[in-house]
Write an enzyme that holds these catalytic residues in place. Structure first.
Site, mmCIF file in Angstrom:
data_model
loop_
_atom_site.group_PDB
_atom_site.id
_atom_site.type_symbol
_atom_site.label_atom_id
_atom_site.label_comp_id
_atom_site.label_asym_id
_atom_site.label_seq_id
_atom_site.Cartn_x
_atom_site.Cartn_y
_atom_site.Cartn_z
ATOM 1 N N VAL A 12 91.990 -3.361 61.432
ATOM 2 C CA VAL A 12 90.830 -3.814 60.646
ATOM 3 C C VAL A 12 90.824 -5.346 60.537
ATOM 4 O O VAL A 12 89.804 -5.998 60.778
ATOM 5 C CB VAL A 12 90.842 -3.179 59.227
ATOM 6 C CG1 VAL A 12 89.770 -3.807 58.345
ATOM 7 C CG2 VAL A 12 90.633 -1.681 59.311
ATOM 8 N N THR A 87 96.684 0.758 53.266
ATOM 9 C CA THR A 87 96.734 1.485 51.992
ATOM 10 C C THR A 87 97.112 2.934 52.335
ATOM 11 O O THR A 87 96.267 3.825 52.311
ATOM 12 C CB THR A 87 95.382 1.450 51.262
ATOM 13 O OG1 THR A 87 94.343 1.880 52.162
ATOM 14 C CG2 THR A 87 95.037 0.064 50.773
ATOM 15 N N THR A 122 90.463 0.160 52.708
ATOM 16 C CA THR A 122 89.937 1.241 51.880
ATOM 17 C C THR A 122 90.810 1.395 50.641
ATOM 18 O O THR A 122 92.001 1.653 50.751
ATOM 19 C CB THR A 122 89.931 2.554 52.691
ATOM 20 O OG1 THR A 122 89.158 2.310 53.860
ATOM 21 C CG2 THR A 122 89.328 3.688 51.900
ATOM 22 N N GLU A 156 87.536 3.286 65.459
ATOM 23 C CA GLU A 156 88.459 2.796 66.477
ATOM 24 C C GLU A 156 87.823 2.984 67.842
ATOM 25 O O GLU A 156 87.154 3.979 68.091
ATOM 26 C CB GLU A 156 89.780 3.552 66.406
ATOM 27 C CG GLU A 156 90.589 3.134 65.210
ATOM 28 C CD GLU A 156 92.005 3.686 65.229
ATOM 29 O OE1 GLU A 156 92.551 3.926 66.317
ATOM 30 O OE2 GLU A 156 92.542 3.885 64.135
ATOM 31 N N ASN A 209 83.223 8.732 54.424
ATOM 32 C CA ASN A 209 84.227 9.397 55.254
ATOM 33 C C ASN A 209 84.349 10.879 54.896
ATOM 34 O O ASN A 209 84.519 11.726 55.773
ATOM 35 C CB ASN A 209 85.581 8.691 55.121
ATOM 36 C CG ASN A 209 85.676 7.498 56.071
ATOM 37 O OD1 ASN A 209 84.755 7.257 56.858
ATOM 38 N ND2 ASN A 209 86.762 6.760 56.003
ATOM 39 N N LEU A 251 78.864 16.372 65.036
ATOM 40 C CA LEU A 251 78.783 17.827 65.064
ATOM 41 C C LEU A 251 79.440 18.376 66.334
ATOM 42 O O LEU A 251 79.026 19.398 66.851
ATOM 43 C CB LEU A 251 77.328 18.287 64.963
ATOM 44 C CG LEU A 251 76.696 18.159 63.565
ATOM 45 C CD1 LEU A 251 75.238 18.613 63.589
ATOM 46 C CD2 LEU A 251 77.464 18.973 62.522
ATOM 47 N N CYS A 261 92.086 7.544 59.139
ATOM 48 C CA CYS A 261 91.170 7.441 57.994
ATOM 49 C C CYS A 261 90.815 8.776 57.345
ATOM 50 O O CYS A 261 91.033 8.956 56.151
ATOM 51 C CB CYS A 261 89.889 6.740 58.427
ATOM 52 S SG CYS A 261 90.140 4.998 58.727
ATOM 53 N N LYS A 264 93.582 10.775 55.365
ATOM 54 C CA LYS A 264 94.068 9.981 54.223
ATOM 55 C C LYS A 264 92.969 9.807 53.173
ATOM 56 O O LYS A 264 93.213 9.947 51.972
ATOM 57 C CB LYS A 264 94.543 8.634 54.780
ATOM 58 C CG LYS A 264 94.643 7.485 53.845
ATOM 59 C CD LYS A 264 95.269 6.286 54.539
ATOM 60 C CE LYS A 264 94.284 5.313 55.107
ATOM 61 N NZ LYS A 264 93.491 4.551 54.163
ATOM 62 N N ARG A 329 98.192 8.160 65.411
ATOM 63 C CA ARG A 329 98.389 8.471 63.997
ATOM 64 C C ARG A 329 97.548 9.678 63.580
ATOM 65 O O ARG A 329 96.355 9.722 63.832
ATOM 66 C CB ARG A 329 98.022 7.269 63.119
ATOM 67 C CG ARG A 329 99.073 6.181 63.150
ATOM 68 C CD ARG A 329 98.610 4.983 62.370
ATOM 69 N NE ARG A 329 97.422 4.378 62.962
ATOM 70 C CZ ARG A 329 96.719 3.397 62.392
ATOM 71 N NH1 ARG A 329 97.082 2.925 61.218
ATOM 72 N NH2 ARG A 329 95.671 2.897 62.994
HETATM 73 C C1 UDX Z 1 86.435 6.792 60.966
HETATM 74 C C2 UDX Z 1 85.008 6.479 60.493
HETATM 75 O O1 UDX Z 1 84.080 6.932 61.473
HETATM 76 C C3 UDX Z 1 84.842 5.000 60.209
HETATM 77 O O2 UDX Z 1 83.558 4.742 59.695
HETATM 78 C C4 UDX Z 1 85.909 4.564 59.208
HETATM 79 O O3 UDX Z 1 85.830 3.203 58.934
HETATM 80 C C5 UDX Z 1 87.298 4.924 59.712
HETATM 81 O O4 UDX Z 1 87.353 6.329 60.000
HETATM 82 P P1 UDX Z 1 87.826 6.632 63.222
HETATM 83 O O5 UDX Z 1 89.016 7.070 62.429
HETATM 84 O O6 UDX Z 1 87.975 5.535 64.209
HETATM 85 O O7 UDX Z 1 86.636 6.176 62.226
HETATM 86 O O8 UDX Z 1 87.351 7.925 64.006
HETATM 87 P P2 UDX Z 1 86.014 8.757 64.214
HETATM 88 O O9 UDX Z 1 85.382 8.375 65.492
HETATM 89 O O10 UDX Z 1 85.178 8.750 63.018
HETATM 90 O O11 UDX Z 1 86.671 10.220 64.426
HETATM 91 C C6 UDX Z 1 87.535 10.769 63.431
HETATM 92 C C7 UDX Z 1 88.058 12.119 63.880
HETATM 93 O O12 UDX Z 1 87.020 13.085 63.876
HETATM 94 C C8 UDX Z 1 88.657 12.149 65.272
HETATM 95 O O13 UDX Z 1 89.815 12.947 65.272
HETATM 96 C C9 UDX Z 1 87.550 12.779 66.104
HETATM 97 O O14 UDX Z 1 88.013 13.416 67.272
HETATM 98 C C10 UDX Z 1 86.973 13.768 65.113
HETATM 99 N N1 UDX Z 1 85.580 14.148 65.408
HETATM 100 C C11 UDX Z 1 84.588 13.209 65.314
HETATM 101 C C12 UDX Z 1 85.267 15.466 65.715
HETATM 102 O O15 UDX Z 1 86.152 16.339 65.783
HETATM 103 N N2 UDX Z 1 83.969 15.795 65.927
HETATM 104 C C13 UDX Z 1 82.960 14.892 65.861
HETATM 105 O O16 UDX Z 1 81.803 15.285 66.061
HETATM 106 C C14 UDX Z 1 83.277 13.554 65.544
#
Ligand code: UDX
Length: 432
Positions: A12, A87, A122, A156, A209, A251, A261, A264, A329
């Site tokens: 971040v 955090t 966060t 990410e 989130n 979806l 994220c 947690k 992670r």
């Molecule tokens: C997330 C939030 O999107 C972001 O706004 C916040 O600041 C940090 O947390 P990130 O952790 O990078 O971002 O991942 P994200 O792309 O949101 O995916 C999170 C998890 O959900 C992943 O394991 C992903 O594979 C899963 N996922 C996501 C699904 O299983 N299905 C989906 O349709 C979308």
């Protein structure tokens, strides 16, 4: 243009610092890890993030971005200090604020009047006030120092794009003048800026989130039901997504959400709800569906292997928590692999981003550098992360490598009819 200090040069902090420098501000990023600071000073970016390497190089060259050791060194001349330290999740699910508190104590004595502290990590509702209080207790002239909450919504893999093209910028501050000063940092971005109470800004982050996690658990539950009633979740999501009120995003069914994220932040929000005396049963359900979805991948693999995993060779494609990152992670894939090992399977993994770090995390498995090698001798091949390159592999060759051509596609990445035509016993998620 402003002088900005960023405390914590992790994912971040580094993205925020490099992007603010790109917008024209003068940025000093501080970290306690000397090696990280030395590498960043040479332009070596330790995380895999699209566009970040170029922005760091640009910032170093223009001298608008530099890296130093220690928070106080960076904070003493800054007009804005962004707190971007971790955090992590405490034992009881709550967010552990000890890094934030330590930094606030360290920088308090060196801050100049008029400096604004910006909580970017966060942090639970109430943290803006907590930071204010710690600064006051630790020697800062609290009247002259403002604190604002400015949560990040970076994904990410696309964090640079998300920073430079945000859906919104949220600034929580009870002093309108300070809120406007923080919003000025972002004035060259084309995005709505929402100024709120500090508690609302903090809640916006958790609520966003938790809502996204809810969408994922919801679609995973629907996918599981589709399997039982011979419906196809891809068609169901298509039909739902055209409804503007629902939309297509978040979806995609899979092995359950992971990453640094969602697990947690949902735990922290549940903890905060408990403390507030509110029974957030909906969110508890979301977390429980997610845990069960991870475990469902083991049940599927066990069934595909003929009823037992003991001694069964399994190939795994994908270890990261999602594609286009090297982050392991809280990865559902890592969870699944560990459970496969517990059940006595032998596991050979391939991930496009895997390096020696991955081999350490995946102790007990063989991490190989070629997808066909991961499939070699496997009785079941589990596709656990949606890396695009998996779609384009030579599946006739994959079939030749395997002892039994059976694929669990936990991300619905592959085409079932094509796979079956090629002779695979194929199983996806929520596909009849
Ligand atoms: C997330 C939030 O999107 C972001 O706004 C916040 O600041 C940090 O947390 P990130 O952790 O990078 O971002 O991942 P994200 O792309 O949101 O995916 C999170 C998890 O959900 C992943 O394991 C992903 O594979 C899963 N996922 C996501 C699904 O299983 N299905 C989906 O349709 C979308």
């Amino acid at each position: 243009m402003s002088r900005v200090a960023i405390i914590g040069a992790g994912y971040v902090g580094l993205t925020t610092g490099a992007c603010l420098a790109h917008l024209g501000h003068t940025v000093v990023c501080a970290d306690i890890d000397e090696e990280r600071v030395a590498r960043l000073t040479k332009g070596e970016v330790p995380i895999m993030e699209d566009g970040l390497f170029d922005l760091v190089a640009e910032g170093l060259e223009s001298k608008r971005l530099r890296f130093v050791i220690g928070a106080a060194t960076a904070a003493k001349t800054a007009e804005f200090v962004f707190l971007c330290v971790p955090t992590p999740q405490g034992d009881d699910g709550s967010a552990d604020l000890s890094f934030v508190e330590d930094v606030a104590r360290e920088i308090a004595p060196v801050l100049r009047p008029g400096t604004v502290i910006v909580n970017k990590s966060t942090m639970p509702v109430g943290s803006t006030r907590l930071v204010q209080r710690i600064l006051g207790e630790s020697g800062a002239t609290i009247d002259a120092i403002g604190v604002a909450s400015n949560p990040e919504f970076l994904r990410e893999g696309t964090s640079v794009r998300d920073f430079l093209h945000p859906n919104r910028v949220v600034i929580g501050c009870d002093d309108p003048k300070i809120a406007v000063r923080v919003s000025d940092l972002y004035k060259s971005l084309d995005a709505p800026i929402l100024i709120t109470e500090p508690a609302s800004a903090e809640m916006i982050k958790y609520a966003s989130n938790a809502f996204l996690a809810t969408k994922i658990s919801f679609v995973n539950a629907i996918a599981n039901l589709c399997e039982a009633v011979d419906a196809d979740v891809r068609e169901v999501v298509m039909g739902m997504g055209y409804d503007n009120r629902i939309g297509f995003e978040f979806l995609n069914p899979g092995p359950g959400y992971g990453g640094s994220c969602f697990p947690k932040d949902t735990a922290a929000l549940l903890h905060a709800s408990d403390l507030a005396g509110y029974d957030f049963s909906l969110l508890r359900g979301v977390v429980e569906v997610n845990r069960a979805q991870h475990e469902r991948m083991i049940e599927k693999t066990r069934r595909l292997a003929g009823g037992s995993l003991n001694g069964v060779p399994i190939g795994v494609w994908g270890l990261t928590f999602k594609a286009n990152t090297d982050d392991l992670r809280d990865s559902p894939a890592v969870f699944v692999v560990r459970r496969l090992l517990e059940e006595g399977a032998t596991v050979r993994c391939y991930d496009p981003s895997a390096d020696e770090r991955a081999s350490k995390v995946m102790a007990g498995t063989e991490v190989v550098s070629d997808p066909y090698e991961a499939a070699r001798g496997a009785q079941v091949l589990a596709v656990l992360t949606e890396w695009d390159e998996f779609r384009w592999l030579d599946f006739a060759r994959v079939r030749e490598e395997m002892v039994s051509p059976t694929v669990l596609d936990a991300r619905n990445l592959l085409e079932p009819s094509t796979m079956r035509r090629l002779g695979f016993n194929y199983e996806g998620i929520g596909r009849s």
